[in-house]
Design a protein around this motif. Structure first.
Motif, PDB file in Angstrom:
ATOM      1  N   ARG A   1      14.550 -15.839  -1.073  1.00 36.61           N
ATOM      2  CA  ARG A   1      15.720 -16.184  -0.258  1.00 36.61           C
ATOM      3  C   ARG A   1      16.735 -15.039  -0.251  1.00 36.61           C
ATOM      4  NH1 ARG A   1      18.684 -20.035  -2.275  1.00 36.61           N
ATOM      5  NH2 ARG A   1      17.455 -20.435  -4.129  1.00 36.61           N
ATOM      6  N   GLU A   2      16.923 -14.415  -1.404  1.00 35.93           N
ATOM      7  CA  GLU A   2      17.875 -13.312  -1.486  1.00 35.93           C
ATOM      8  C   GLU A   2      17.412 -12.103  -0.666  1.00 35.93           C
ATOM      9  OE1 GLU A   2      20.483 -11.182  -4.949  1.00 35.93           O
ATOM     10  OE2 GLU A   2      19.667 -13.191  -5.259  1.00 35.93           O
ATOM     11  N   LEU A   3      16.108 -11.930  -0.557  1.00 30.48           N
ATOM     12  CA  LEU A   3      15.557 -10.802   0.202  1.00 30.48           C
ATOM     13  C   LEU A   3      15.209 -11.178   1.643  1.00 30.48           C
ATOM     14  CD1 LEU A   3      13.148  -9.309  -2.506  1.00 30.48           C
ATOM     15  CD2 LEU A   3      15.327  -8.341  -1.723  1.00 30.48           C
ATOM     16  N   SER A   4      15.574 -12.357   2.075  1.00 31.74           N
ATOM     17  CA  SER A   4      15.152 -12.876   3.372  1.00 31.74           C
ATOM     18  C   SER A   4      15.479 -11.944   4.539  1.00 31.74           C
ATOM     19  CB  SER A   4      15.770 -14.249   3.605  1.00 31.74           C
ATOM     20  OG  SER A   4      15.385 -14.739   4.856  1.00 31.74           O
ATOM     21  N   ALA A   5      16.735 -11.562   4.708  1.00 31.63           N
ATOM     22  CA  ALA A   5      17.122 -10.703   5.840  1.00 31.63           C
ATOM     23  C   ALA A   5      16.444  -9.336   5.745  1.00 31.63           C
ATOM     24  CB  ALA A   5      18.639 -10.543   5.884  1.00 31.63           C
ATOM     25  N   TRP A   6      16.380  -8.794   4.529  1.00 38.26           N
ATOM     26  CA  TRP A   6      15.738  -7.502   4.285  1.00 38.26           C
ATOM     27  C   TRP A   6      14.262  -7.579   4.645  1.00 38.26           C
ATOM     28  CZ3 TRP A   6      12.014  -6.161   0.546  1.00 38.26           C
ATOM     29  CH2 TRP A   6      11.849  -4.796   0.316  1.00 38.26           C
ATOM     30  N   HIS A   7      13.617  -8.663   4.214  1.00 38.42           N
ATOM     31  CA  HIS A   7      12.196  -8.887   4.478  1.00 38.42           C
ATOM     32  C   HIS A   7      11.940  -9.020   5.974  1.00 38.42           C
ATOM     33  CE1 HIS A   7       9.683 -12.641   5.300  1.00 38.42           C
ATOM     34  NE2 HIS A   7       8.776 -11.705   5.134  1.00 38.42           N
ATOM     35  N   LEU A   8      12.780  -9.788   6.684  1.00 37.38           N
ATOM     36  CA  LEU A   8      12.581  -9.998   8.120  1.00 37.38           C
ATOM     37  C   LEU A   8      12.764  -8.700   8.906  1.00 37.38           C
ATOM     38  CD1 LEU A   8      14.262 -13.490   8.596  1.00 37.38           C
ATOM     39  CD2 LEU A   8      11.806 -12.933   8.578  1.00 37.38           C
ATOM     40  N   SER A   9      13.682  -7.841   8.472  1.00 32.69           N
ATOM     41  CA  SER A   9      13.864  -6.560   9.167  1.00 32.69           C
ATOM     42  C   SER A   9      12.627  -5.679   9.029  1.00 32.69           C
ATOM     43  CB  SER A   9      15.108  -5.829   8.652  1.00 32.69           C
ATOM     44  OG  SER A   9      14.918  -5.362   7.339  1.00 32.69           O
ATOM     45  N   HIS A  10      11.996  -5.698   7.874  1.00 30.43           N
ATOM     46  CA  HIS A  10      10.766  -4.907   7.682  1.00 30.43           C
ATOM     47  C   HIS A  10       9.589  -5.531   8.429  1.00 30.43           C
ATOM     48  CE1 HIS A  10      12.309  -1.897   4.987  1.00 30.43           C
ATOM     49  NE2 HIS A  10      12.872  -2.834   4.241  1.00 30.43           N
ATOM     50  N   LEU A  11       9.546  -6.849   8.462  1.00 33.74           N
ATOM     51  CA  LEU A  11       8.486  -7.538   9.192  1.00 33.74           C
ATOM     52  C   LEU A  11       8.594  -7.218  10.684  1.00 33.74           C
ATOM     53  CD1 LEU A  11       6.153  -9.465   8.567  1.00 33.74           C
ATOM     54  CD2 LEU A  11       7.708 -11.368   8.993  1.00 33.74           C
ATOM     55  N   ALA A  12       9.822  -7.213  11.215  1.00 31.84           N
ATOM     56  CA  ALA A  12      10.039  -6.878  12.626  1.00 31.84           C
ATOM     57  C   ALA A  12       9.662  -5.424  12.925  1.00 31.84           C
ATOM     58  CB  ALA A  12      11.503  -7.129  12.993  1.00 31.84           C
ATOM     59  N   ALA A  13       9.775  -4.560  11.904  1.00 34.38           N
ATOM     60  CA  ALA A  13       9.414  -3.149  12.072  1.00 34.38           C
ATOM     61  C   ALA A  13       7.906  -2.920  11.936  1.00 34.38           C
ATOM     62  CB  ALA A  13      10.168  -2.292  11.059  1.00 34.38           C
ATOM     63  N   GLY A  14       7.155  -4.007  11.710  1.00 35.12           N
ATOM     64  CA  GLY A  14       5.696  -3.895  11.660  1.00 35.12           C
ATOM     65  C   GLY A  14       5.098  -3.757  10.274  1.00 35.12           C
ATOM     66  N   VAL A  15       5.897  -3.931   9.239  1.00 32.71           N
ATOM     67  CA  VAL A  15       5.365  -3.866   7.867  1.00 32.71           C
ATOM     68  C   VAL A  15       4.811  -5.243   7.522  1.00 32.71           C
ATOM     69  CG1 VAL A  15       5.890  -3.399   5.461  1.00 32.71           C
ATOM     70  CG2 VAL A  15       7.054  -2.092   7.249  1.00 32.71           C
ATOM     71  N   ALA A  16       3.496  -5.327   7.325  1.00 26.68           N
ATOM     72  CA  ALA A  16       2.827  -6.618   7.168  1.00 26.68           C
ATOM     73  C   ALA A  16       3.023  -7.266   5.799  1.00 26.68           C
ATOM     74  CB  ALA A  16       1.339  -6.455   7.445  1.00 26.68           C
ATOM     75  N   THR A  17       3.205  -6.457   4.744  1.00 27.30           N
ATOM     76  CA  THR A  17       3.377  -6.990   3.395  1.00 27.30           C
ATOM     77  C   THR A  17       4.305  -6.081   2.600  1.00 27.30           C
ATOM     78  OG1 THR A  17       1.543  -5.727   2.449  1.00 27.30           O
ATOM     79  CG2 THR A  17       1.013  -7.918   3.333  1.00 27.30           C
ATOM     80  N   LEU A  18       4.815  -6.587   1.505  1.00 24.86           N
ATOM     81  CA  LEU A  18       5.645  -5.766   0.633  1.00 24.86           C
ATOM     82  C   LEU A  18       4.854  -4.552   0.131  1.00 24.86           C
ATOM     83  CD1 LEU A  18       8.292  -5.300  -0.920  1.00 24.86           C
ATOM     84  CD2 LEU A  18       7.390  -6.762  -2.726  1.00 24.86           C
ATOM     85  N   ALA A  19       3.581  -4.751  -0.151  1.00 29.19           N
ATOM     86  CA  ALA A  19       2.729  -3.642  -0.615  1.00 29.19           C
ATOM     87  C   ALA A  19       2.580  -2.562   0.456  1.00 29.19           C
ATOM     88  CB  ALA A  19       1.357  -4.171  -1.032  1.00 29.19           C
ATOM     89  N   GLY A  20       2.724  -2.936   1.730  1.00 28.62           N
ATOM     90  CA  GLY A  20       2.592  -1.985   2.816  1.00 28.62           C
ATOM     91  C   GLY A  20       3.876  -1.239   3.135  1.00 28.62           C
ATOM     92  N   LEU A  21       4.950  -1.580   2.466  1.00 27.44           N
ATOM     93  CA  LEU A  21       6.232  -0.914   2.692  1.00 27.44           C
ATOM     94  C   LEU A  21       6.170   0.503   2.140  1.00 27.44           C
ATOM     95  CD1 LEU A  21       9.150  -1.631   3.675  1.00 27.44           C
ATOM     96  CD2 LEU A  21       9.681  -2.089   1.294  1.00 27.44           C
ATOM     97  N   PRO A  22       6.569   1.504   2.930  1.00 26.47           N
ATOM     98  CA  PRO A  22       6.544   2.872   2.411  1.00 26.47           C
ATOM     99  C   PRO A  22       7.447   2.994   1.178  1.00 26.47           C
ATOM    100  CG  PRO A  22       6.928   2.872   4.784  1.00 26.47           C
ATOM    101  CD  PRO A  22       7.026   1.454   4.320  1.00 26.47           C
ATOM    102  N   ALA A  23       6.863   3.427   0.084  1.00 26.19           N
ATOM    103  CA  ALA A  23       7.606   3.571  -1.177  1.00 26.19           C
ATOM    104  C   ALA A  23       6.825   4.494  -2.100  1.00 26.19           C
ATOM    105  CB  ALA A  23       7.809   2.212  -1.839  1.00 26.19           C
ATOM    106  N   ASP A  24       7.523   5.040  -3.076  1.00 27.28           N
ATOM    107  CA  ASP A  24       6.850   5.860  -4.084  1.00 27.28           C
ATOM    108  C   ASP A  24       5.840   5.012  -4.838  1.00 27.28           C
ATOM    109  OD1 ASP A  24       8.353   8.090  -3.461  1.00 27.28           O
ATOM    110  OD2 ASP A  24       9.823   7.753  -5.056  1.00 27.28           O
ATOM    111  N   GLU A  25       4.770   5.678  -5.281  1.00 26.43           N
ATOM    112  CA  GLU A  25       3.789   5.014  -6.140  1.00 26.43           C
ATOM    113  C   GLU A  25       3.880   5.626  -7.518  1.00 26.43           C
ATOM    114  OE1 GLU A  25      -0.227   4.462  -5.015  1.00 26.43           O
ATOM    115  OE2 GLU A  25       0.298   3.595  -3.071  1.00 26.43           O
ATOM    116  N   ILE A  26       4.000   4.780  -8.492  1.00 25.90           N
ATOM    117  CA  ILE A  26       4.022   5.207  -9.891  1.00 25.90           C
ATOM    118  C   ILE A  26       2.992   4.361 -10.629  1.00 25.90           C
ATOM    119  CG2 ILE A  26       5.409   5.395 -11.996  1.00 25.90           C
ATOM    120  CD1 ILE A  26       7.880   5.699 -10.186  1.00 25.90           C
ATOM    121  N   GLY A  27       2.121   5.013 -11.357  1.00 29.29           N
ATOM    122  CA  GLY A  27       1.064   4.278 -12.056  1.00 29.29           C
ATOM    123  C   GLY A  27       0.087   3.620 -11.110  1.00 29.29           C
ATOM    124  N   GLY A  28      -0.054   4.175  -9.914  1.00 26.79           N
ATOM    125  CA  GLY A  28      -1.002   3.633  -8.950  1.00 26.79           C
ATOM    126  C   GLY A  28      -0.502   2.410  -8.205  1.00 26.79           C
TER     127      GLY A  28
END
Length: 163
Positions: free
Chosen positions: A67-94
């Motif tokens: 719920r706290e991430l709702s607006a943030w999540h919807l903005s990324h979903l609208a931008a075509g990011v299908a999952t949190l794992a698919g969000l561009p971000a640094d990878e640490i430890g794989g």
């Protein structure tokens, strides 16, 4: 005349390990599911926390974080990011740091909830000290969760208020 009474110490029967399928709490599609066995190890929860109590606390924590991430999540979903794992971000430890932050937020909110449930009233001086120490632990857990959520959203951790 003397007598001797032997009183056996109570034993705690460990809860049987639930089936593997019950150790995963399925989440909303965009967010990752939560592995309760991993959580127990990551935040050092022992067997005194029952599976049912932990599962309930995790469900409440997932709901709060989602719920706290709702607006943030919807903005990324609208931008075509299908999952949190698919969000561009640094990878640490794989693994994406966003997944690690999400897990941290859920784990620490759930642990704070469980810790609050285990606080007990004890009128002795040591009991009051133990309760005060638990309040510090609960506050630290809630702080860790808030920081993880803010880090996910790219929001500064510091709040400054003028009095």
């Amino acid at each position: 005349m003397s007598s001797f009474n032997a009183i056996a110490e109570p034993t705690i029967t460990p809860e049987p390990t639930p089936p593997a399928a019950e150790l995963i709490v399925t989440n909303a599609p965009w967010f990752p599911s939560v592995d309760l066995a991993h959580m127990r190890q990551a935040v050092r929860l022992d067997g005194t926390v029952t599976h049912a109590r932990l599962r309930d606390a995790v469900i409440v924590a997932i709901d709060e974080v989602n719920r706290e991430l709702s607006a943030w999540h919807l903005s990324h979903l609208a931008a075509g990011v299908a999952t949190l794992a698919g969000l561009p971000a640094d990878e640490i430890g794989g693994e994406s740091v966003q997944l690690a932050r999400y897990r941290r937020a859920v784990y620490y909110l759930a642990r704070a909830d469980v810790t609050e449930q285990y606080r007990d009233f004890d009128s002795t001086k040591s009991g009051a000290a133990d309760a005060a120490e638990l309040v510090t632990t609960i506050d630290a857990d809630r702080r860790n969760a808030r920081q993880a959520i803010n880090d996910m959203r790219g929001v500064a951790r510091t709040t400054i208020e003028l009095i």
